[in-house]
Design a protein around this motif. Sequence first.
Motif, PDB file in Angstrom:
ATOM      1  N   ALA A 105      -4.452  -7.590   6.095  1.00  0.00           N
ATOM      2  CA  ALA A 105      -3.545  -6.555   5.588  1.00  0.00           C
ATOM      3  C   ALA A 105      -3.530  -5.310   6.477  1.00  0.00           C
ATOM      4  CB  ALA A 105      -3.949  -6.165   4.169  1.00  0.00           C
ATOM      5  N   ALA A 106      -4.695  -4.972   7.028  1.00  0.00           N
ATOM      6  CA  ALA A 106      -4.803  -3.722   7.794  1.00  0.00           C
ATOM      7  C   ALA A 106      -4.313  -3.882   9.225  1.00  0.00           C
ATOM      8  CB  ALA A 106      -6.245  -3.234   7.785  1.00  0.00           C
ATOM      9  N   GLU A 107      -4.507  -5.076   9.805  1.00  0.00           N
ATOM     10  CA  GLU A 107      -4.249  -5.195  11.244  1.00  0.00           C
ATOM     11  C   GLU A 107      -3.480  -6.437  11.666  1.00  0.00           C
ATOM     12  OE1 GLU A 107      -7.433  -2.567  13.605  1.00  0.00           O
ATOM     13  OE2 GLU A 107      -7.676  -4.732  13.726  1.00  0.00           O
ATOM     14  N   ILE A 162       3.212   2.503   2.845  1.00  0.00           N
ATOM     15  CA  ILE A 162       2.579   2.719   4.146  1.00  0.00           C
ATOM     16  C   ILE A 162       1.867   1.476   4.662  1.00  0.00           C
ATOM     17  CG2 ILE A 162       2.291   5.212   3.865  1.00  0.00           C
ATOM     18  CD1 ILE A 162      -0.572   4.729   2.970  1.00  0.00           C
ATOM     19  N   ASP A 171     -12.976  -9.382   2.598  1.00  0.00           N
ATOM     20  CA  ASP A 171     -13.076  -8.722   3.901  1.00  0.00           C
ATOM     21  C   ASP A 171     -11.989  -9.247   4.849  1.00  0.00           C
ATOM     22  OD1 ASP A 171     -14.337  -6.808   5.334  1.00  0.00           O
ATOM     23  OD2 ASP A 171     -16.221  -7.872   5.589  1.00  0.00           O
ATOM     24  N   VAL A 217       0.213  -2.763   3.549  1.00  0.00           N
ATOM     25  CA  VAL A 217       0.063  -3.955   2.710  1.00  0.00           C
ATOM     26  C   VAL A 217      -1.342  -3.951   2.113  1.00  0.00           C
ATOM     27  CG1 VAL A 217       0.176  -6.481   2.708  1.00  0.00           C
ATOM     28  CG2 VAL A 217       1.614  -5.188   4.286  1.00  0.00           C
ATOM     29  N   LEU A 218      -1.466  -4.422   0.876  1.00  0.00           N
ATOM     30  CA  LEU A 218      -2.779  -4.552   0.241  1.00  0.00           C
ATOM     31  C   LEU A 218      -3.374  -5.935   0.497  1.00  0.00           C
ATOM     32  CD1 LEU A 218      -2.028  -2.971  -3.259  1.00  0.00           C
ATOM     33  CD2 LEU A 218      -3.374  -1.944  -1.412  1.00  0.00           C
ATOM     34  N   PHE A 219      -4.693  -6.021   0.468  1.00  0.00           N
ATOM     35  CA  PHE A 219      -5.361  -7.320   0.644  1.00  0.00           C
ATOM     36  C   PHE A 219      -4.838  -8.344  -0.354  1.00  0.00           C
ATOM     37  CE2 PHE A 219      -8.232  -7.874  -2.984  1.00  0.00           C
ATOM     38  CZ  PHE A 219      -8.195  -6.606  -3.555  1.00  0.00           C
ATOM     39  N   GLU A 232      -8.487  -8.143   3.750  1.00  0.00           N
ATOM     40  CA  GLU A 232      -8.243  -6.743   4.108  1.00  0.00           C
ATOM     41  C   GLU A 232      -7.962  -6.608   5.608  1.00  0.00           C
ATOM     42  OE1 GLU A 232      -7.549  -4.185   2.569  1.00  0.00           O
ATOM     43  OE2 GLU A 232      -8.092  -2.437   3.767  1.00  0.00           O
ATOM     44  N   LEU A 233      -8.656  -7.404   6.421  1.00  0.00           N
ATOM     45  CA  LEU A 233      -8.386  -7.384   7.865  1.00  0.00           C
ATOM     46  C   LEU A 233      -6.941  -7.832   8.135  1.00  0.00           C
ATOM     47  CD1 LEU A 233      -9.310  -7.140  10.820  1.00  0.00           C
ATOM     48  CD2 LEU A 233     -10.104  -9.516  10.669  1.00  0.00           C
ATOM     49  N   ARG A 240       0.853  -1.188   0.000  1.00  0.00           N
ATOM     50  CA  ARG A 240       0.000   0.000   0.000  1.00  0.00           C
ATOM     51  C   ARG A 240       0.893   1.243   0.000  1.00  0.00           C
ATOM     52  NH1 ARG A 240      -5.342  -0.069   1.307  1.00  0.00           N
ATOM     53  NH2 ARG A 240      -6.296   1.976   1.579  1.00  0.00           N
TER      54      ARG A 240
END
Lengths: 205, 161
Positions: free
Chosen positions: B133-135, B31, B127, B33-35, B130-131, B23
């Motif tokens: 990747a985001a956390e 900044i 979903d 990572v992408l899903f 993405e979780l 990302r």
Amino acid sequence: MSELGTIIHKAGNPIFPLLNLPTYTGSKDTTSLVGVLTRIVASTRPSTMNQSKELAYSSNAITLEEQLYNSRANCKLKIASVAMHLNQDWRTRFFMQLDNLLDINEWDEDDQPVTDDSFSTLLRLLLSIRPKRRPGLGATSNGHIIATWTSGKNRLTIECLPGDQIRWIVFSSIDDYKESAVGQTSLDRITDVLGPYQPEQWFDR
Amino acid sequence: MKSGDKLPDDHHIIRRIPFAKLRKDENDNIIGVLFEAFKLRHNEQTLSATYLEYFPGSKKEQIKRAVWAIRASNLSVTSRSGFAIGNVNAIHTACKNRNHKIRIVYEPEDDNKAHSSVRRLPRDDTDLLELLAAETWSELVLNKDIKPGEAPAPPFPASQT
């Protein structure tokens, strides 16, 4: 024929084999515009490519490096065709993002370069929402370009599918409360579906 | 530890992420990572990673040795590649909360003796990806920040030497 289509039909230009278009002889203005487009495309050409490799564009023997070159060139030509809607600084920086994304030295050889159809969807998306901030760019393994906007821990990710379809992902985190949503919709619905998530946090800053 | 054994809950795995799946902001600063970084390809049954605690030393030392092992493997590590680190239990929990019972196992390969696999990861749960990747699988290390060098993983985990 579109304006861009008219411009790029000029005979003898090195970009034509990429586009597989019939011969066209245009006016002086057209010749001038072709020069501009040619310089744009030339600026993306890998320094390692030699004449024999350039000739490969007219054949089916396409290496990954050549595919990436074609992809970059096609993306930039599409941007040039709507240049009047994007200011020069925006375009210049966006070109640099594309150069970095489609750099042979960084590209995973198992991934398909960004496709025309996917990039067309991205361009129409950008013209539709007119964000003040350019998106970050990424790509899927099957050639779909990804546009991202990030505001703190709030993430918007849009995968551009062919035919003006998009897959959107919102991930928000406020203190301990997390919310995520995923959907697929058509381009003309994007402002409606993102409305509840305060999209200005991504587009307007 | 033998091939196919589950990794302990408090241990970690690290996965190479190519530049296209990182990302970025609008100026190409990395900044996150992408899903897509965790999406299985059509020809993949499991998601590959490297077992961090396979290597001895502090976490920082383990990360360096894991990156060196990945560089020495058949994977292509470029100057703008990144590496995402995730805790085994956190990844299990994130998947379980979405009704996916995954397995994270030690699975050495010829070119990377510290290789591990995530089995039964769903292909189509964006979903969840993405979780991750985001956390959950989002601790990011950039290749440029790891000391130059490469060295294959030793034949046995640190715990067995």
